[in-house]
Design an enzyme around this catalytic site. Structure first.
Site, PDB file in Angstrom:
ATOM      1  N   LYS A 228      48.166  58.084  -1.989  1.00 39.39           N
ATOM      2  CA  LYS A 228      49.552  57.959  -2.444  1.00 39.39           C
ATOM      3  C   LYS A 228      50.322  56.885  -1.691  1.00 39.39           C
ATOM      4  CE  LYS A 228      49.936  62.293  -4.869  1.00 39.39           C
ATOM      5  NZ  LYS A 228      50.578  63.607  -5.006  1.00 39.39           N
ATOM      6  N   ARG A 269      43.461  67.942  -2.393  1.00 44.01           N
ATOM      7  CA  ARG A 269      43.064  67.322  -3.660  1.00 44.01           C
ATOM      8  C   ARG A 269      42.872  65.825  -3.422  1.00 44.01           C
ATOM      9  NH1 ARG A 269      45.559  64.753  -8.038  1.00 44.01           N
ATOM     10  NH2 ARG A 269      44.829  65.366 -10.119  1.00 44.01           N
TER      11      ARG A 269
END
Length: 290
Positions: A228, A269
């Site tokens: 991210k 995740r």
């Protein structure tokens, strides 16, 4: 925090295996436009092979999604999402893979569960589709409640907080109450702080630093930091250099995975599994030595 307790008190999720460490959830994006790997696994055959590869590398679950949730992404229509997702879920489940479905639509969740999915991962926490909570309650499968303030096309403008930890915790608590009131059993509820969703890098880092406080909500915690933007910012440093592209953030992802595992996360995740699978096992070994 008592880290040894954290290793053995990650939370039991009804209907799923009980791992003795932080679980690893691998990502299969059946999309042309996801921020890190869009288009690489877009057809069913490639997506199923990718999911099997992730399982072989150490993924405990494989999360299949057919709609990008990157900042600025537009939604796909229901039929297209179904076309992308359901055959991949069916193919992986038929091979014995523990499959979750990443969707904001009740119809996709229901069809995916019928095809073999054992968990519904809804980044909206049931807000995007009023039919989601009843559908999941009827299916009797676990449900991930993520912190969410709106769809991807406008999420950046919602990244405004006075106290990000307090506000995210309060908003998650409100959604958890709604989900449980809607019929989903508390022992099937998981929470996700929603890193990168209506949050800037400072917000994300603050939430990672305070995962024990989020665990205090009383539900197993899923942490999805993989590749991210906040990791790109950290890796770019303070000299104004450009952040590395998403696919060059996997070592940083593994570092966050180790931190999350040590702080008691139920699962992490990730797009690339092998390094994170090693990281969570090392974290577990360290906890066991305390």
């Amino acid at each position: 925090m008592n880290t040894k307790r954290g290793a053995t008190d990650r939370g039991r999720v009804a209907g799923l295996p009980e791992w003795d460490r932080c679980a690893v959830m691998g990502v299969v994006n059946v999309t042309p436009d996801s921020f890190s790997d869009g288009g690489r696994w877009f057809d069913t055959t490639s997506a199923v092979k990718r999911g099997l590869d992730l399982a072989a590398q150490g993924a405990d679950l494989v999360d299949v999604g057919g709609e990008s949730t990157r900042p600025g992404a537009s939604r796909v229509d229901e039929e297209e999402e179904l076309r992308r997702v359901v055959p991949v879920v069916r193919g992986l489940a038929s091979e014995g893979v523990c499959v979750s479905v990443d969707t904001m639509r009740a119809s996709v969740a229901a069809r995916a569960v019928d095809a073999g999915a054992v968990l519904v991962n809804d980044v909206s926490g049931g807000l995007a589709d009023p039919g989601m909570i009843p559908a999941v309650a009827a299916a009797r499968v676990p449900f991930v409640v993520m912190h969410w303030r709106g769809f991807s096309d406008g999420m950046n403008g919602r990244a405004v907080y006075g106290d990000v930890l307090a506000e995210v915790t309060a908003e998650l608590r409100t959604r958890i109450d709604a989900v449980v009131s809607g019929g989903i059993s508390p022992d099937r509820v998981l929470v996700d702080p929603g890193l990168g969703f209506a949050k800037n890098a400072d917000h994300d880092l603050a939430l990672v630093a305070h995962l024990p406080e989020l665990r205090a909500l009383g539900f197993p915690l899923l942490v999805a930091a993989s590749r991210k933007r906040f990791l790109g910012r950290v890796l770019a440093g303070a000299d104004g250099a450009a952040p590395p592209p998403a696919r060059e953030r996997d070592a940083a992802t593994a570092a966050v995975s180790a931190i999350a595992a040590h702080q008691g996360a139920w699962a992490v995740r990730v797009h690339e599994v092998r390094a994170t699978a090693d990281a969570v096992r090392v974290a577990r070994a360290v906890e066991g030595a305390l």
